[in-house]
Design a protein around this motif. Structure first.
Motif, short mmCIF file in Angstrom:
data_model
loop_
_atom_site.label_atom_id
_atom_site.label_comp_id
_atom_site.label_asym_id
_atom_site.label_seq_id
_atom_site.Cartn_x
_atom_site.Cartn_y
_atom_site.Cartn_z
N GLY A 158 0.79 -1.23 0.00
CA GLY A 158 0.00 0.00 0.00
C GLY A 158 0.82 1.27 0.00
O GLY A 158 0.27 2.35 0.26
N GLY B 120 -7.27 -0.91 -8.72
CA GLY B 120 -7.91 -1.98 -7.94
C GLY B 120 -8.68 -2.98 -8.76
O GLY B 120 -9.60 -3.62 -8.26
N ALA C 208 -7.31 2.53 -5.03
CA ALA C 208 -6.57 3.19 -3.95
C ALA C 208 -5.86 4.39 -4.56
O ALA C 208 -4.92 4.21 -5.36
N VAL D 5 -10.33 2.16 -1.11
CA VAL D 5 -9.42 2.11 0.03
C VAL D 5 -9.47 3.46 0.73
O VAL D 5 -9.31 4.52 0.10
N GLN E 129 -16.46 -3.59 5.69
CA GLN E 129 -15.08 -3.12 5.68
C GLN E 129 -14.15 -4.27 6.03
O GLN E 129 -14.52 -5.18 6.78
N SER F 22 -9.70 -5.03 6.67
CA SER F 22 -8.34 -4.50 6.77
C SER F 22 -7.42 -5.31 5.85
O SER F 22 -7.46 -6.54 5.85
N THR F 23 -6.61 -4.60 5.06
CA THR F 23 -5.67 -5.24 4.15
C THR F 23 -4.33 -4.53 4.26
O THR F 23 -4.20 -3.50 4.94
N ARG G 24 -3.14 -2.80 2.02
CA ARG G 24 -3.32 -1.49 1.37
C ARG G 24 -3.99 -0.50 2.30
O ARG G 24 -3.99 0.70 2.03
N SER H 209 -7.69 0.10 5.01
CA SER H 209 -9.06 -0.34 5.24
C SER H 209 -9.87 -0.16 3.95
O SER H 209 -9.90 0.92 3.36
N GLU H 210 -10.54 -1.24 3.52
CA GLU H 210 -11.33 -1.21 2.29
C GLU H 210 -12.82 -1.21 2.61
O GLU H 210 -13.27 -1.95 3.49
#
Length: 206
Positions: A26, A96, A111, A159, A180, A182-183, A185, A187-188
């Protein structure tokens, strides 16, 4: 080998690997240095050797133009992995775009790189169809617009900037249920947008 001076040469392959690696975590700000560098040796007439081709070795302090080197010391005129190191970061990591067309699914979760307010891609070929994506950030709202000219169940998302929280989510102008996750990259925000076609996601931040 000891005593042999190193040649100062910049390889587009190494630059591409770094661009993809930064995007995996990210870090799209640092990534831009590598994608811009590789794109420049492909597109800038001041440095290219063949228009539109990305050479194996970029212009470097110790690497003169291939035409000036002996035949066995020249680099390849087109480095495929170098080109991949621009396409993958932009199409997959920034826009993305994540197709799974064998299962009839497509995910688009952009993102935006730091300091950038807009990113877009048009006529991205996916199977027998194509995709347009535009993501913008303005006045505390992230907007993602897509036109998916293919048959696939579409997941849309965005993102979030670091530390941001969600105030509202609209799909095609109407409130929509979302989740939502968490990744690497960040928070999606994700939601199901149904089949392909034209859709607009708006995420208002607080």
């Amino acid at each position: 080998m000891s005593g042999v001076p190193a040649e100062r040469a910049t390889f587009s392959l190494n630059t591409a690997v770094l661009a993809v690696a930064e995007g995996n975590y990210g870090r799209l700000g640092p990534q831009r240095r590598y994608t811009t560098g590789n794109a420049r040796i492909q597109l800038d007439p001041a440095v290219w050797e063949m228009p539109g081709a990305m050479p194996e070795v970029a212009p470097s302090p110790d690497f003169v133009a291939n035409i000036e080197r002996d035949f066995l010391g020249r680099s390849s005129v087109l480095q495929a992995w170098g080109a991949y190191g621009v396409l993958w970061p932009v199409v997959h990591q920034q826009l993305g775009v994540d197709p799974d067309l064998g299962r009839g699914r497509l995910s688009v979760v952009p993102a935006l790189p730091p300091g950038q307010q807009r990113i877009a891609g048009h006529d991205i070929r996916l199977g027998r169809g194509a995709l347009d994506v535009t993501a913008t950030r303005a006045a505390g709202t992230i907007t993602v617009s897509v036109r998916a000219a293919l048959r696939a169940e579409l997941t849309l998302g965005a993102v979030l900037p670091a530390g941001a929280t969600v105030a509202a989510v609209l799909l095609d102008g109407r409130p929509a249920a979302y989740r939502q996750r968490s990744t690497a990259r960040g928070s999606e925000v994700l939601l199901a947008a149904g089949a392909g076609g034209r859709h607009t996601l708006e995420v208002t931040l607080s």
